[in-house]
Enzyme design. Structure first.
Site, mmCIF file in Angstrom:
data_model
loop_
_atom_site.group_PDB
_atom_site.id
_atom_site.type_symbol
_atom_site.label_atom_id
_atom_site.label_comp_id
_atom_site.label_asym_id
_atom_site.label_seq_id
_atom_site.Cartn_x
_atom_site.Cartn_y
_atom_site.Cartn_z
ATOM 1 N N ASP A 29 32.801 79.678 35.087
ATOM 2 C CA ASP A 29 31.846 79.354 36.153
ATOM 3 C C ASP A 29 30.450 79.840 35.762
ATOM 4 O O ASP A 29 29.443 79.204 36.078
ATOM 5 C CB ASP A 29 32.296 80.026 37.465
ATOM 6 C CG ASP A 29 31.769 79.315 38.703
ATOM 7 O OD1 ASP A 29 30.759 78.608 38.600
ATOM 8 O OD2 ASP A 29 32.370 79.466 39.777
ATOM 9 N N HIS A 220 36.874 82.678 46.386
ATOM 10 C CA HIS A 220 35.946 82.420 45.287
ATOM 11 C C HIS A 220 34.560 82.360 45.913
ATOM 12 O O HIS A 220 34.158 81.321 46.458
ATOM 13 C CB HIS A 220 36.352 81.092 44.630
ATOM 14 C CG HIS A 220 35.472 80.666 43.513
ATOM 15 N ND1 HIS A 220 35.769 80.913 42.189
ATOM 16 C CD2 HIS A 220 34.289 79.983 43.498
ATOM 17 C CE1 HIS A 220 34.823 80.402 41.416
ATOM 18 N NE2 HIS A 220 33.914 79.831 42.182
ATOM 19 N N CYS A 253 27.314 76.056 40.147
ATOM 20 C CA CYS A 253 27.946 74.774 39.870
ATOM 21 C C CYS A 253 26.817 73.795 39.604
ATOM 22 O O CYS A 253 25.953 73.591 40.462
ATOM 23 C CB CYS A 253 28.793 74.324 41.067
ATOM 24 S SG CYS A 253 29.443 72.651 40.875
ATOM 25 N N ASN A 262 28.318 83.930 41.093
ATOM 26 C CA ASN A 262 29.500 84.411 41.814
ATOM 27 C C ASN A 262 29.298 85.878 42.193
ATOM 28 O O ASN A 262 28.444 86.573 41.635
ATOM 29 C CB ASN A 262 30.722 84.345 40.894
ATOM 30 C CG ASN A 262 31.166 82.928 40.640
ATOM 31 O OD1 ASN A 262 30.600 82.238 39.811
ATOM 32 N ND2 ASN A 262 32.165 82.499 41.368
HETATM 33 P P1 HMG Z 1 34.187 60.311 34.453
HETATM 34 O O1 HMG Z 1 33.048 60.414 33.473
HETATM 35 O O2 HMG Z 1 33.866 59.854 35.820
HETATM 36 O O3 HMG Z 1 35.290 59.270 33.992
HETATM 37 O O4 HMG Z 1 34.837 61.764 34.524
HETATM 38 P P2 HMG Z 1 36.444 59.076 32.928
HETATM 39 O O5 HMG Z 1 37.671 59.788 33.399
HETATM 40 O O6 HMG Z 1 36.523 57.608 32.802
HETATM 41 O O7 HMG Z 1 35.982 59.678 31.536
HETATM 42 C C1 HMG Z 1 34.811 59.312 30.842
HETATM 43 C C2 HMG Z 1 34.922 59.765 29.394
HETATM 44 O O8 HMG Z 1 35.305 61.144 29.309
HETATM 45 C C3 HMG Z 1 35.978 59.008 28.606
HETATM 46 O O9 HMG Z 1 35.536 58.986 27.244
HETATM 47 C C4 HMG Z 1 37.189 59.907 28.682
HETATM 48 O O10 HMG Z 1 38.098 59.740 27.620
HETATM 49 C C5 HMG Z 1 36.540 61.276 28.590
HETATM 50 P P3 HMG Z 1 34.782 57.687 26.630
HETATM 51 O O11 HMG Z 1 35.728 56.550 26.842
HETATM 52 O O12 HMG Z 1 33.509 57.554 27.439
HETATM 53 O O13 HMG Z 1 34.552 58.096 25.217
HETATM 54 N N1 HMG Z 1 37.347 62.307 29.272
HETATM 55 C C6 HMG Z 1 37.578 63.523 28.755
HETATM 56 N N2 HMG Z 1 37.208 64.132 27.614
HETATM 57 C C7 HMG Z 1 37.616 65.397 27.421
HETATM 58 N N3 HMG Z 1 38.339 66.102 28.336
HETATM 59 C C8 HMG Z 1 38.719 65.536 29.495
HETATM 60 C C9 HMG Z 1 38.343 64.190 29.727
HETATM 61 N N4 HMG Z 1 38.537 63.361 30.769
HETATM 62 C C10 HMG Z 1 37.933 62.212 30.478
HETATM 63 N N5 HMG Z 1 39.410 66.232 30.378
HETATM 64 C C11 HMG Z 1 35.993 63.674 35.422
HETATM 65 C C12 HMG Z 1 35.711 62.179 35.559
HETATM 66 C C13 HMG Z 1 36.838 64.104 36.601
HETATM 67 C C14 HMG Z 1 36.726 63.914 34.129
HETATM 68 C C15 HMG Z 1 34.629 64.419 35.441
HETATM 69 O O14 HMG Z 1 33.958 64.034 36.593
HETATM 70 C C16 HMG Z 1 34.731 65.916 35.409
HETATM 71 O O15 HMG Z 1 35.378 66.509 34.580
HETATM 72 N N6 HMG Z 1 34.002 66.619 36.326
HETATM 73 C C17 HMG Z 1 33.985 68.055 36.357
HETATM 74 C C18 HMG Z 1 32.598 68.574 36.327
HETATM 75 C C19 HMG Z 1 32.605 70.091 36.375
HETATM 76 O O16 HMG Z 1 33.148 70.721 35.490
HETATM 77 N N7 HMG Z 1 31.947 70.688 37.401
HETATM 78 C C20 HMG Z 1 31.801 72.085 37.527
HETATM 79 C C21 HMG Z 1 33.078 72.791 37.827
HETATM 80 S S1 HMG Z 1 33.573 72.785 39.513
HETATM 81 C C22 HMG Z 1 32.918 74.199 40.164
HETATM 82 O O17 HMG Z 1 32.120 74.819 39.531
HETATM 83 C C23 HMG Z 1 33.401 74.687 41.484
HETATM 84 C C24 HMG Z 1 34.383 75.874 41.372
HETATM 85 O O18 HMG Z 1 33.786 76.957 40.671
HETATM 86 C C25 HMG Z 1 34.815 76.342 42.757
HETATM 87 C C26 HMG Z 1 33.639 76.616 43.708
HETATM 88 O O19 HMG Z 1 32.675 77.311 43.350
HETATM 89 O O20 HMG Z 1 33.749 76.106 44.835
HETATM 90 C C27 HMG Z 1 35.652 75.457 40.619
HETATM 91 MG MG MG Z 2 32.377 78.405 41.548
#
Ligand code: HMG
Ligand code: MG
Length: 323
Positions: A29, A220, A253, A262
């Site tokens: 994070d 969290h 985030c 955090n």
């Molecule tokens: P997308 O871009 O909408 O769509 O991602 P996709 O699934 O069609 O994938 C696009 C491309 O990424 C494709 O490749 C896939 O193969 C590749 P291309 O054909 O363009 O070459 N791909 C991957 N590559 C590596 N690893 C993977 C993967 N998946 C697909 N796992 C998706 C949709 C859900 C994957 C994306 O939107 C995503 O990962 N989002 C997360 C963003 C993130 O990390 N945000 C921050 C974390 S959340 C947070 O901080 C909150 C938390 O702390 C709790 C809180 O504080 O409340 C947890």
């Molecule tokens: Mg968080």
């Protein structure tokens, strides 16, 4: 008399847990939100330092597409190189089946899935509606459980949403009901943008506990408005025994504007120690890890205990006779 000798003491009439698991999220994070991408070797030094401090649960990285979070593009390399002593459970954020495959290949035994309560944050963070994100969480949890992994689930924007503002507790509870039966071992409730206050925390935890029992819950808490520690204390008073935190107070985030770091791990451990609650974490070693994080990131981190400890160390060093 030493407070630490009395873990079963009560604070304002409430029993407190005798021990708390501190779930460290700094390497994930924290680093996902920094403009500066650390070198793999530096991430490894930081995580090894956290292990040396006694942390037993560490979210080391994310298996999300590098396009979304370039700072964590070296997830595999990090997990290949960190010390992985028995008894320390590493986890990583897993957004879909592809992420799960990567986590399994890296030898992880725990996956952290995630979804938001609110549609706007879900769209920004996952490019999915809440219903689509829920379907993915189901699919990933099912596959992970079948593969013998533990699954923790984050629920984001529980206390408030950067795009929609206030969030109704009924909406949170309704989504929690849909998460039942997925084989999750833990649900971590996220105050993603750090808007929560203690009364609200009490109401949320009490309502969610009707669906997921307290031993399954974690908090969290982001500390944007300085209320994370107060909310953590409310959680403890309600029996919550897992708290997420981040070394030095790193965190945020990228898809939640205005979210600050955090709850800082040193601040949390200091609070827990003062309450006589066991954590297994060494504060001096944690400060060393925090100091390293600060050096690597290249700015003063927000953790209050960390800054006080660094100040004291500098003062003590200035009193030493020149070598
Ligand atoms: P997308 O871009 O909408 O769509 O991602 P996709 O699934 O069609 O994938 C696009 C491309 O990424 C494709 O490749 C896939 O193969 C590749 P291309 O054909 O363009 O070459 N791909 C991957 N590559 C590596 N690893 C993977 C993967 N998946 C697909 N796992 C998706 C949709 C859900 C994957 C994306 O939107 C995503 O990962 N989002 C997360 C963003 C993130 O990390 N945000 C921050 C974390 S959340 C947070 O901080 C909150 C938390 O702390 C709790 C809180 O504080 O409340 C947890
Ligand atoms: Mg968080």
């Amino acid at each position: 008399m030493d407070q630490a000798a009395h873990p079963s003491q009560r604070l304002v009439g409430c029993p407190l847990p005798a021990a708390v698991e501190v779930y460290e999220v700094g390497p994930r994070d924290g680093l996902q939100n920094e403009l500066r991408t650390l070198a793999t070797a530096d991430k490894v030094r930081l995580i090894d330092g956290l292990v040396d401090a006694g942390l037993k649960r560490i979210e080391a990285t994310s298996f999300v597409p590098p396009k979304w979070i370039p700072q964590l593009a070296d997830a595999e390399k990090v997990l290949e190189r960190v010390k992985r002593p028995p008894g320390v459970v590493f986890s990583a954020l897993v957004p879909n089946l592809k992420g799960l495959e990567r986590a399994q290949a890296a030898g992880l035994q725990e996956a952290a899935v995630f979804l938001s309560v609110t549609e706007s944050h879900s769209k920004k963070n996952l490019n999915k509606t809440v219903a689509e994100a829920l379907a993915t969480v189901r699919e990933v949890s099912d596959a992970a459980v079948k593969a013998g992994m533990r699954v923790r689930c984050y629920l984001s924007t529980v206390w408030g949403c950067p795009y929609e503002g206030a969030v109704a507790i009924d909406q949170v509870v309704a989504l929690c009901r849909q998460l039942q039966g997925l084989g999750l071992y833990q649900l971590s409730l996220g105050d993603t943008i750090g808007v929560g206050t203690p009364k609200q925390t009490e109401q949320i935890v009490t309502a969610v506990a009707e669906v997921f029992p307290i031993p399954m819950l974690a908090l969290h808490l982001h500390d944007t408005r300085g209320t994370a520690l107060a909310n953590a204390l409310v959680g403890l008073q309600l029996g919550i025994a897992t708290l997420d935190s981040s070394v030095g107070g790193l965190g945020g985030c990228p898809y939640a504007p205005g979210a600050a770091g955090n709850l800082a791990t040193e601040d949390l451990v200091y609070l827990l120690q003062g309450l006589g609650i066991a954590t297994g974490v060494s504060l001096p070693r944690l400060v060393e890890a925090g100091q390293l994080a600060q050096e690597l990131i290249g700015r003063k981190l927000s953790g209050k205990y960390l800054q006080a400890a660094i100040g004291e160390r500098e003062k003590a060093a200035s009193r030493l006779p020149p070598a």
